[in-house]
Design a protein around this motif. Structure first.
Motif, PDB file in Angstrom:
ATOM      1  N   UNK A  14       0.837  -1.188   0.000  1.00 43.63           N
ATOM      2  CA  UNK A  14       0.000   0.000   0.000  1.00 43.63           C
ATOM      3  C   UNK A  14       0.874   1.239   0.000  1.00 43.63           C
ATOM      4  N   UNK A  15       0.416   2.259  -0.687  1.00 44.69           N
ATOM      5  CA  UNK A  15       1.131   3.525  -0.723  1.00 44.69           C
ATOM      6  C   UNK A  15       1.004   4.186   0.652  1.00 44.69           C
ATOM      7  N   UNK A  16       2.111   4.648   1.186  1.00 44.55           N
ATOM      8  CA  UNK A  16       2.097   5.282   2.497  1.00 44.55           C
ATOM      9  C   UNK A  16       1.578   6.704   2.375  1.00 44.55           C
ATOM     10  N   UNK A  17       0.635   7.057   3.217  1.00 50.86           N
ATOM     11  CA  UNK A  17       0.112   8.421   3.257  1.00 50.86           C
ATOM     12  C   UNK A  17       0.834   9.211   4.333  1.00 50.86           C
ATOM     13  N   UNK A  18       1.063  10.478   4.051  1.00 51.61           N
ATOM     14  CA  UNK A  18       1.752  11.362   4.973  1.00 51.61           C
ATOM     15  C   UNK A  18       0.847  12.527   5.363  1.00 51.61           C
ATOM     16  N   UNK A  19       1.166  13.134   6.489  1.00 52.21           N
ATOM     17  CA  UNK A  19       0.495  14.357   6.920  1.00 52.21           C
ATOM     18  C   UNK A  19       0.800  15.448   5.895  1.00 52.21           C
ATOM     19  N   UNK A  20      -0.185  16.279   5.572  1.00 51.87           N
ATOM     20  CA  UNK A  20       0.006  17.324   4.562  1.00 51.87           C
ATOM     21  C   UNK A  20       0.828  18.508   5.103  1.00 51.87           C
ATOM     22  N   UNK A  32       6.064   8.988  22.044  1.00 51.27           N
ATOM     23  CA  UNK A  32       5.536   7.763  22.638  1.00 51.27           C
ATOM     24  C   UNK A  32       4.126   7.400  22.213  1.00 51.27           C
ATOM     25  N   UNK A  33       3.550   8.149  21.280  1.00 48.67           N
ATOM     26  CA  UNK A  33       2.192   7.867  20.814  1.00 48.67           C
ATOM     27  C   UNK A  33       2.236   7.520  19.329  1.00 48.67           C
ATOM     28  N   UNK A  34       1.390   6.580  18.948  1.00 52.96           N
ATOM     29  CA  UNK A  34       1.321   6.179  17.550  1.00 52.96           C
ATOM     30  C   UNK A  34       0.481   7.191  16.766  1.00 52.96           C
ATOM     31  N   UNK A  35       1.039   7.672  15.661  1.00 54.94           N
ATOM     32  CA  UNK A  35       0.377   8.686  14.837  1.00 54.94           C
ATOM     33  C   UNK A  35      -0.782   8.076  14.063  1.00 54.94           C
ATOM     34  N   UNK A  36      -1.882   8.816  14.045  1.00 54.39           N
ATOM     35  CA  UNK A  36      -3.033   8.478  13.218  1.00 54.39           C
ATOM     36  C   UNK A  36      -3.216   9.601  12.212  1.00 54.39           C
ATOM     37  N   UNK A  37      -3.733   9.273  11.048  1.00 52.13           N
ATOM     38  CA  UNK A  37      -4.007  10.278  10.023  1.00 52.13           C
ATOM     39  C   UNK A  37      -5.500  10.506   9.913  1.00 52.13           C
ATOM     40  N   UNK A  38      -5.879  11.772   9.735  1.00 49.09           N
ATOM     41  CA  UNK A  38      -7.287  12.132   9.658  1.00 49.09           C
ATOM     42  C   UNK A  38      -7.556  12.866   8.350  1.00 49.09           C
ATOM     43  N   UNK A  39      -8.600  12.454   7.665  1.00 48.81           N
ATOM     44  CA  UNK A  39      -9.023  13.166   6.461  1.00 48.81           C
ATOM     45  C   UNK A  39      -9.648  14.483   6.857  1.00 48.81           C
ATOM     46  N   UNK A  70      -4.252  14.984   7.788  1.00 43.72           N
ATOM     47  CA  UNK A  70      -3.544  15.704   8.844  1.00 43.72           C
ATOM     48  C   UNK A  70      -3.318  14.714   9.977  1.00 43.72           C
ATOM     49  N   UNK A  71      -2.121  14.734  10.568  1.00 37.53           N
ATOM     50  CA  UNK A  71      -1.825  13.727  11.592  1.00 37.53           C
ATOM     51  C   UNK A  71      -2.280  14.151  12.982  1.00 37.53           C
ATOM     52  N   UNK A  72      -2.400  13.156  13.839  1.00 31.26           N
ATOM     53  CA  UNK A  72      -2.885  13.356  15.202  1.00 31.26           C
ATOM     54  C   UNK A  72      -1.941  14.215  16.036  1.00 31.26           C
ATOM     55  N   UNK A  73      -0.690  14.370  15.626  1.00 34.59           N
ATOM     56  CA  UNK A  73       0.271  15.187  16.375  1.00 34.59           C
ATOM     57  C   UNK A  73      -0.134  16.656  16.419  1.00 34.59           C
ATOM     58  N   UNK A  74      -1.060  17.071  15.558  1.00 34.67           N
ATOM     59  CA  UNK A  74      -1.501  18.468  15.516  1.00 34.67           C
ATOM     60  C   UNK A  74      -2.719  18.746  16.399  1.00 34.67           C
TER      61      UNK A  74
END
Length: 132
Positions: A14-20, A32-39, A70-74
């Motif tokens: 699968x193509x890896x998606x990145x935070x914009x 220490x937290x796993x990143x999630x991506x949000x549409x 956009x990733x959960x780090x934001x």
């Protein structure tokens, strides 16, 4: 004998998606937290607030495709939910910039954005006076 060199192979990866905004990707560990991506939200009001916030920290930001994420780090505590809908944490000039969390109301966002812009102008003016 069949000529296998003419066959096209499709990758099963699968193509890896990145935070914009940053280089984070789904599953990466950040603080220490796993990143999630949000549409971007389907709700137009919330989506516009996301875009305004992103343009505040990255003036050249353009929503390129509807699959941008956009990733959960934001988000505060790395959580995106109904109480925490607007991205608030960004790296600006190698420093962490944390915006006040705001309700999903355009008036409150406009007030908040004006306060941030005023804060930036005040800091530029104080820098000018320090250099004199």
């Amino acid at each position: 004998m069949d000529d296998l060199s003419n066959l096209e192979y499709k990758s099963t990866e699968k193509k890896r998606n990145y935070c914009c905004i940053c280089s984070n990707f789904r599953g990466k560990l950040v603080d220490g937290k796993q990143v999630r991506l949000h549409r971007f939200p389907a709700d137009e009001k919330v989506r516009k607030l996301w875009i305004k916030r992103l343009k505040t920290v990255s003036t050249g930001f353009v929503l390129k495709i509807k699959n941008d994420r956009l990733c959960s780090a934001h988000f505060v505590d790395g959580v995106y939910n109904s109480k925490n809908q607007i991205p608030s944490i960004f790296m600006v000039n190698n420093k962490q910039k944390i915006f006040k969390t705001s309700e999903v109301e355009e008036e409150s966002y406009t007030t908040e954005a004006s306060a941030i812009l005023q804060e930036n102008e005040d800091s530029r003016e104080s820098d000018c006076y320090e250099n004199m």
